[in-house]
Scaffold this active site. Structure first.
Site, mmCIF file in Angstrom:
data_model
loop_
_atom_site.group_PDB
_atom_site.id
_atom_site.type_symbol
_atom_site.label_atom_id
_atom_site.label_comp_id
_atom_site.label_asym_id
_atom_site.label_seq_id
_atom_site.Cartn_x
_atom_site.Cartn_y
_atom_site.Cartn_z
ATOM 1 N N ARG A 19 0.815 -1.218 0.000
ATOM 2 C CA ARG A 19 0.000 0.000 0.000
ATOM 3 C C ARG A 19 0.853 1.275 0.000
ATOM 4 N NH1 ARG A 19 -3.741 -2.288 4.817
ATOM 5 N NH2 ARG A 19 -1.907 -3.647 5.025
ATOM 6 N N LYS A 26 8.505 -0.860 2.991
ATOM 7 C CA LYS A 26 7.747 -0.011 3.926
ATOM 8 C C LYS A 26 8.543 0.346 5.174
ATOM 9 C CE LYS A 26 4.186 -1.766 6.347
ATOM 10 N NZ LYS A 26 2.775 -2.152 6.608
ATOM 11 N N ASN A 177 -6.442 -5.072 17.403
ATOM 12 C CA ASN A 177 -5.154 -5.729 17.659
ATOM 13 C C ASN A 177 -4.054 -4.791 17.175
ATOM 14 O OD1 ASN A 177 -2.868 -7.369 17.660
ATOM 15 N ND2 ASN A 177 -3.469 -8.425 15.769
ATOM 16 N N ASN A 235 0.475 1.881 6.948
ATOM 17 C CA ASN A 235 0.288 1.048 5.759
ATOM 18 C C ASN A 235 0.400 1.849 4.471
ATOM 19 O OD1 ASN A 235 -0.241 -1.467 7.154
ATOM 20 N ND2 ASN A 235 -2.130 -0.486 7.825
ATOM 21 N N ARG A 340 28.058 24.432 4.142
ATOM 22 C CA ARG A 340 28.186 23.058 3.652
ATOM 23 C C ARG A 340 29.162 22.272 4.534
ATOM 24 N NH1 ARG A 340 29.805 24.327 -2.202
ATOM 25 N NH2 ARG A 340 30.160 22.078 -2.235
ATOM 26 N N ASN A 393 38.646 28.175 -5.368
ATOM 27 C CA ASN A 393 39.338 26.969 -4.901
ATOM 28 C C ASN A 393 39.502 25.912 -5.980
ATOM 29 O OD1 ASN A 393 36.537 26.651 -4.891
ATOM 30 N ND2 ASN A 393 36.634 25.012 -3.383
HETATM 31 C C1 UD1 Z 1 -1.671 -7.015 11.283
HETATM 32 C C2 UD1 Z 1 -2.561 -7.932 12.128
HETATM 33 C C3 UD1 Z 1 -3.809 -7.174 12.528
HETATM 34 C C4 UD1 Z 1 -3.427 -5.930 13.297
HETATM 35 C C5 UD1 Z 1 -2.446 -5.085 12.505
HETATM 36 C C6 UD1 Z 1 -1.889 -3.983 13.385
HETATM 37 C C7 UD1 Z 1 -2.228 -10.257 11.493
HETATM 38 C C8 UD1 Z 1 -2.739 -11.384 10.678
HETATM 39 N N1 UD1 Z 1 -2.897 -9.109 11.362
HETATM 40 O O1 UD1 Z 1 -2.410 -6.691 10.103
HETATM 41 O O2 UD1 Z 1 -4.650 -7.996 13.326
HETATM 42 O O3 UD1 Z 1 -4.597 -5.183 13.604
HETATM 43 O O4 UD1 Z 1 -1.331 -5.867 12.048
HETATM 44 O O5 UD1 Z 1 -1.088 -3.095 12.681
HETATM 45 O O6 UD1 Z 1 -1.282 -10.418 12.222
HETATM 46 N N2 UD1 Z 1 4.955 -9.157 8.172
HETATM 47 C C9 UD1 Z 1 5.969 -10.104 8.057
HETATM 48 N N3 UD1 Z 1 5.746 -11.193 7.279
HETATM 49 C C10 UD1 Z 1 4.574 -11.407 6.636
HETATM 50 C C11 UD1 Z 1 3.553 -10.426 6.764
HETATM 51 C C12 UD1 Z 1 3.778 -9.316 7.543
HETATM 52 O O7 UD1 Z 1 7.038 -9.955 8.621
HETATM 53 O O8 UD1 Z 1 4.461 -12.421 5.940
HETATM 54 C C13 UD1 Z 1 5.238 -7.959 8.972
HETATM 55 C C14 UD1 Z 1 5.136 -6.690 8.148
HETATM 56 O O9 UD1 Z 1 6.418 -6.338 7.611
HETATM 57 C C15 UD1 Z 1 4.663 -5.672 9.171
HETATM 58 C C16 UD1 Z 1 3.879 -6.498 10.174
HETATM 59 O O10 UD1 Z 1 4.254 -7.848 9.969
HETATM 60 O O11 UD1 Z 1 5.736 -5.037 9.828
HETATM 61 C C17 UD1 Z 1 2.372 -6.354 9.971
HETATM 62 O O12 UD1 Z 1 2.057 -6.750 8.649
HETATM 63 P P1 UD1 Z 1 0.894 -6.064 7.832
HETATM 64 O O13 UD1 Z 1 0.815 -6.721 6.496
HETATM 65 O O14 UD1 Z 1 0.981 -4.600 7.879
HETATM 66 O O15 UD1 Z 1 -0.355 -6.572 8.704
HETATM 67 P P2 UD1 Z 1 -1.776 -5.908 8.820
HETATM 68 O O16 UD1 Z 1 -2.599 -6.281 7.643
HETATM 69 O O17 UD1 Z 1 -1.663 -4.468 9.138
HETATM 70 CA CA CA Z 2 0.061 -3.068 9.317
#
Ligand code: UD1
Ligand code: CA
Length: 496
Positions: A19, A26, A177, A235, A340, A393
């Site tokens: 997004r 991100k 959450n 996001n 600078r 310079n």
């Molecule tokens: C997630 C939560 C949601 C919560 C929200 C809060 C889950 C399934 N959902 O949703 O309940 O309200 O965060 O912000 O947990 N990431 C990984 N690997 C992956 C996917 C994501 O490391 O495969 C990391 C992303 O880099 C990010 C974080 O996890 O830092 C959250 O991922 P994101 O895709 O933003 O989750 P949300 O859809 O926001």
């Molecule tokens: Ca998120």
């Protein structure tokens, strides 16, 4: 089993962040002078865990290199092709020694306002309630997009449903959450084994762990906090700007409480790593960036941008751009100047208006007051550089150095063709094009000698107003008529 310290904080940072619509992952986008991941690492480190793990996958090398740059002791864990926050947590656990127990905290790389204090409070609540799973939650006015907390009639937490998987009724729930968790490591590991990918996104959700643990007879709970901002994940770019402004508002407020006057917090941007002394005043439209430090009682702005710049006590910097510069105590800079990298201005020194400096060491009390370029220069203490002086310079191939000695004077509109060395206590006449050194006590005059040609105006500009003025002055036996120095009768009457 609980211990006094968390076993680990695992930061999930493997997602792409589609997004954001960006070539930059991100978690590497920045607010407050730090990447989102940088904020997460600083907060995690402050929670005093034995290990900090960063889970990476998208643009893996770039994110991993950045994590290590921010925190050299961070452990990098690679997520595989299985998607979802649950899989990310699993991969993070695998990077820890086999069979570790105790409390594992999980945070997100995209939740930059979360503080160490909140992580520590979550850990304390989790420990005090002897829970196996504690999720950090908040009640928010616009819960859209977040996972919703499902509670039983008695208030106990039943589970979490993702927005995309939720019914209309579940979407009415305003408790969300945050993606920040405390887990018993053993319970987390066992529950993750049971998490599938049967959901609208086909991902392994970390959120499923809560209901699985509860169904397995483990105590689960939520730690609700009032400060919504700390739970907000970024996001898209709109959230990036919104959280960036809020972070800045918090930062400004912190400095004001520390005794700094900020005239207009709305237009003052202060990065997370900046330091400011007491009784400093920051005027509107000022950005203090990177590792900038401002001494006590200094006055900065308006309309100034200082990056990685050190300003001494009581100095004044107006409408100036400075990068990697050092400004001494009680010195003054600006308005409209450009410092600078490598600019060092001594105590009570002066860089005035429309001056550009680069790699220039300017001694205590030395002055570069107007319209000058000083590049690759050493200017001794108490020296004075006249208006419009250029330190030439660059010869088109190489850069050369210019040295001006203590208490020396460079006349206005001079060009100093480097390399050149003006000794202590020397003068350079105005308008000189200096190509050779000047010894102590000398004046160098490096320009054409003045020549006056009699009668030129009468011959070449006959009939002009200039010729008439020349005639009038000649007839009156004076140099000027009707000027303040030699008033006509009329102007004297006005005065009387
Ligand atoms: C997630 C939560 C949601 C919560 C929200 C809060 C889950 C399934 N959902 O949703 O309940 O309200 O965060 O912000 O947990 N990431 C990984 N690997 C992956 C996917 C994501 O490391 O495969 C990391 C992303 O880099 C990010 C974080 O996890 O830092 C959250 O991922 P994101 O895709 O933003 O989750 P949300 O859809 O926001
Ligand atoms: Ca998120």
């Amino acid at each position: 089993m609980t211990t006094a310290r968390p076993t680990a904080v695992i930061i999930l940072a493997a997602g792409e962040g589609t997004r954001m619509k960006s070539v930059t992952p991100k978690v590497l986008h920045r607010i407050g002078g730090r990447s989102l991941l940088g904020h997460a690492l600083v907060a995690a480190r402050g929670a005093d865990a034995e290990s900090v793990v960063v889970v990476v996958r998208h643009d893996r090398d770039r994110v991993a290199a950045h994590a290590t740059e921010v925190d050299a002791t961070a452990i990098i864990a690679d997520q595989d092709e299985i998607k979802g926050t649950g899989r990310a947590a699993e991969c993070g656990l695998l990077a820890l020694p086999v069979g570790v127990d105790g409390t594992v905290l999980i945070t997100s790389g995209d939740t930059p306002l979360l503080t160490s204090e909140t992580i520590t409070a979550l850990f304390a609540a989790h420990t005090a309630s002897a829970s196996a799973v504690t999720v950090l939650t908040a009640r928010v006015p616009n819960p859209g997009g977040y996972g919703r907390i499902l509670r039983a009639d008695d208030g106990s937490v039943l589970g979490i449903v993702e927005h995309k998987d939720a019914t209309d009724e579940q979407r009415e729930v305003d408790e969300i959450n945050s993606g920040i968790w405390a887990f018993d490591a053993d319970v987390l590991r066992a529950a993750l084994d049971q998490v599938g990918t049967d959901n609208s996104q086909g991902e392994k959700y970390l959120t499923d762990v809560l209901a699985i643990a509860r169904d397995g007879g483990h105590p689960v709970g939520a730690h609700l906090i009032d400060d919504l901002w700390q739970t907000e994940g970024i996001n898209d770019r709109v959230q990036l700007a919104t959280l960036g402004r809020e972070l800045n508002r918090r930062n400004n407020e912190k400095w004001m409480r520390e005794g700094v006057t900020i005239v207009d917090p709305a237009t003052t941007w202060i990065d997370a790593d900046v330091t400011i002394g007491r009784d400093a005043t920051i005027l509107p439209n000022t950005q203090l960036l990177g590792a900038t430090s401002i001494g006590a009682g200094a006055r900065i702005g308006p309309d100034s941008t200082l990056t990685d710049t050190e300003v001494g006590e009581g100095a004044e910097v107006k409408r100036t751009e400075a990068h990697l510069a050092r400004i001494g105590a009680q010195a003054t800079v600006g308005p409209f100047s450009y410092l600078r990298p490598g600019t060092v201005l001594g105590v009570k020194g002066k860089i005035g208006g429309f001056v550009e400096t680069k790699n220039a060491w300017i001694g205590d009390g030395a002055k570069v007051p107007h319209l000058t370029y000083a590049g690759d220069a050493t200017i001794g203490e108490g020296a004075n550089i006249g208006a419009g002086t250029i330190f030439a310079n660059y010869d088109g191939v190489n850069k050369h150095h210019t040295t001006i000695g203590k208490h020396s004077f460079i006349g206005s509109d001079s060009v100093l063709v480097a390399p050149v060395d003006v000794a202590d206590g020397a003068y350079v006449a105005a308008g000189s094009a200096l190509t050779g050194d000047v010894e102590p006590g000398q004046i160098a005059v490096a320009r054409g000698r003045q020549r006056n040609i009699d009668g030129w105006v009468a011959r070449a500009r006959a009939g002009s107003k200039t010729e008439a003025a020349a005639q009038a002055a000649t007839q009156a036996g004076t140099r000027h008529t009707g000027s303040p120095d030699n008033p006509t009768d009329e102007s004297q009457e006005q005065k009387a």
